[in-house]
Design an enzyme around this catalytic site. Structure first.
Site, PDB file in Angstrom:
ATOM      1  N   LYS A  57      37.420  42.594  42.372  1.00  0.00           N
ATOM      2  CA  LYS A  57      37.874  43.699  43.031  1.00  0.00           C
ATOM      3  C   LYS A  57      36.696  44.750  43.431  1.00  0.00           C
ATOM      4  O   LYS A  57      36.660  45.464  44.430  1.00  0.00           O
ATOM      5  CB  LYS A  57      38.713  44.682  42.529  1.00  0.00           C
ATOM      6  N   TYR A 101      40.510  49.280  33.104  1.00  0.00           N
ATOM      7  CA  TYR A 101      42.175  49.561  33.036  1.00  0.00           C
ATOM      8  C   TYR A 101      42.331  50.682  32.574  1.00  0.00           C
ATOM      9  O   TYR A 101      41.495  51.954  32.831  1.00  0.00           O
ATOM     10  CB  TYR A 101      42.757  48.386  32.453  1.00  0.00           C
ATOM     11  N   VAL A 160      40.743  39.630  33.538  1.00  0.00           N
ATOM     12  CA  VAL A 160      41.462  38.995  32.406  1.00  0.00           C
ATOM     13  C   VAL A 160      41.137  37.586  32.238  1.00  0.00           C
ATOM     14  O   VAL A 160      41.709  36.860  31.468  1.00  0.00           O
ATOM     15  CB  VAL A 160      43.188  39.233  32.814  1.00  0.00           C
ATOM     16  N   SER A 178      39.908  40.403  37.896  1.00  0.00           N
ATOM     17  CA  SER A 178      39.723  41.643  38.662  1.00  0.00           C
ATOM     18  C   SER A 178      38.227  41.988  38.769  1.00  0.00           C
ATOM     19  O   SER A 178      38.048  43.202  39.566  1.00  0.00           O
ATOM     20  CB  SER A 178      40.295  42.734  37.636  1.00  0.00           C
ATOM     21  N   TYR A 207      43.859  37.384  48.354  1.00  0.00           N
ATOM     22  CA  TYR A 207      43.578  38.176  46.904  1.00  0.00           C
ATOM     23  C   TYR A 207      43.588  36.982  45.892  1.00  0.00           C
ATOM     24  O   TYR A 207      42.739  37.065  44.818  1.00  0.00           O
ATOM     25  CB  TYR A 207      44.864  39.094  46.774  1.00  0.00           C
TER      26      TYR A 207
HETATM   27  N1  GLU Z   1      44.553  37.815  39.331  1.00  0.00           N
HETATM   28  C1  GLU Z   1      44.946  39.008  38.361  1.00  0.00           C
HETATM   29  C2  GLU Z   1      46.224  39.552  38.815  1.00  0.00           C
HETATM   30  O1  GLU Z   1      46.267  39.464  39.990  1.00  0.00           O
HETATM   31  C3  GLU Z   1      43.787  39.950  38.074  1.00  0.00           C
HETATM   32  C4  GLU Z   1      44.073  40.688  36.994  1.00  0.00           C
HETATM   33  C5  GLU Z   1      42.845  41.440  36.156  1.00  0.00           C
HETATM   34  O2  GLU Z   1      42.022  40.622  36.090  1.00  0.00           O
HETATM   35  O3  GLU Z   1      42.867  42.525  35.926  1.00  0.00           O
HETATM   36  O4  GLU Z   1      47.107  39.636  37.978  1.00  0.00           O
END
Ligand code: GLU
Length: 315
Positions: A69, A242, A260, A66, A190
């Site tokens: 992002k 989160y 994650v 994430s 993504y």
């Molecule tokens: N690639 C992970 C997903 O889409 C990223 C989640 C994360 O790191 O919060 O579930």
């Protein structure tokens, strides 16, 4: 406050964190992530005196997940501008899990912010580039000052094979007209951006660029427009950890983004970038020991946004 010896402070932060029982779990919903070492812990600070301070597992490669992002949001802003980006995603916290799709139906079909999966998939769909992943990778290489930043093919394939929930989100976005391009291609980008390998040092460098208003302190080059750095940092404050962002804001009080894969990327305005790697996660998806490290650093170095700027003279 005396200038802190950051080498000693980060070693102490690791010791402090490791004194806590490692109650977390390595992410396993993307099968390939299970292979991480639960007890790894690395901390890096990239500081404005152009020094890198690090201790623990700072050379270990792990996937951004994430944390990507933040970078994709900046890239989207750079390629299509604010108006287009924020016609596809809002900027409000959700209080829900990062991969939730519930509000897409009950609240609005526009994802609530770019730091959750739905929002990041919407952002991935607007980046204006013929090959968005190549563009993303090129940008990452400049941000990290490292030409060999690359994709972790195994994690990418593992996520592509198991990412049914993200697929559901993307098709829902497409059905509402939020995603305008080919859904599978957008998802592929993504999954790839989440699967880029980095070290804690790389993330500390990106954090330091954000801390310096978008300028790479190591080269003097502006890599991010000031306004976009501000947007990214603000969203890191409100939505970066989160559904634990509020608690983190009270306990640590610096912009941060978690992934994650076990990474947390943070910045301390005008001072430095911090990154932590610790793949054992709590139920919300944040690194258990990483949180402890950051709590320690925040207290020890008085990093909290409300600690008062006059005492922030470490280097
Ligand atoms: N690639 C992970 C997903 O889409 C990223 C989640 C994360 O790191 O919060 O579930």
């Amino acid at each position: 406050m005396d200038k802190a010896n950051l080498d000693i402070v980060i070693k102490n932060a690791i010791e402090y964190a490791k004194a806590y029982e490692n109650t977390g779990m390595v992410a396993s919903y993307i099968p390939e992530l299970k292979n991480a070492d639960k007890n790894a812990l690395g901390v890096c600070i990239a500081a404005n005196n152009k020094k890198i301070y690090k201790a623990g597992d700072c050379e270990t490669l792990f996937t951004m997940q994430s944390i990507s992002k933040v970078v994709s949001l900046i890239l989207a802003l750079q390629t299509v501008g604010k108006e287009k980006v924020f016609s596809k995603v809002w900027v409000e916290p959700t209080g829900d899990a990062f991969n939730s799709l519930v509000r897409l139906e009950t609240h609005t079909h526009i994802p609530l912010n770019p730091m959750i999966n739905a929002g990041a998939i919407a952002v991935a769909g607007v980046i204006d580039a013929e090959f968005p992943f190549s563009r993303f990778l090129a940008f990452m290489r400049r941000l990290c000052g490292r030409e060999d930043i690359c994709l972790n093919e195994r994690v990418y394939l593992s996520e592509k094979a198991s990412g049914m929930k993200n697929r559901a989100i993307a098709y829902m976005l497409a059905s509402e007209g939020v995603l305008e391009r080919d859904v599978e291609q957008t998802l592929d980008f993504y999954f790839k951006m989440c699967s880029v390998n980095v070290t804690a040092v790389d993330l500390a460098r990106i954090g330091s660029i954000l801390a310096n208003d978008g300028v790479d302190i190591f080269t003097g080059e502006r890599l991010i427009e000031s306004e976009y750095a501000l947007i990214a940092k603000t969203l890191m404050v409100t939505c970066g950890m989160y559904d634990g962002s509020g608690e983190f804001a009270i306990k640590v009080g610096i912009p941060a983004k978690s992934g994650v894969g076990g990474g947390i990327m943070c910045c301390v305005e005008d001072n430095f970038g911090i990154a932590v790697y610790g793949p054992s996660l709590d139920a919300k998806g944040n690194s258990v020991w990483g949180l402890k490290v950051l709590e320690y650093l925040s207290k020890e170095l008085k990093l909290h946004y409300f600690a008062g700027s006059k005492i922030r003279e470490y280097i």
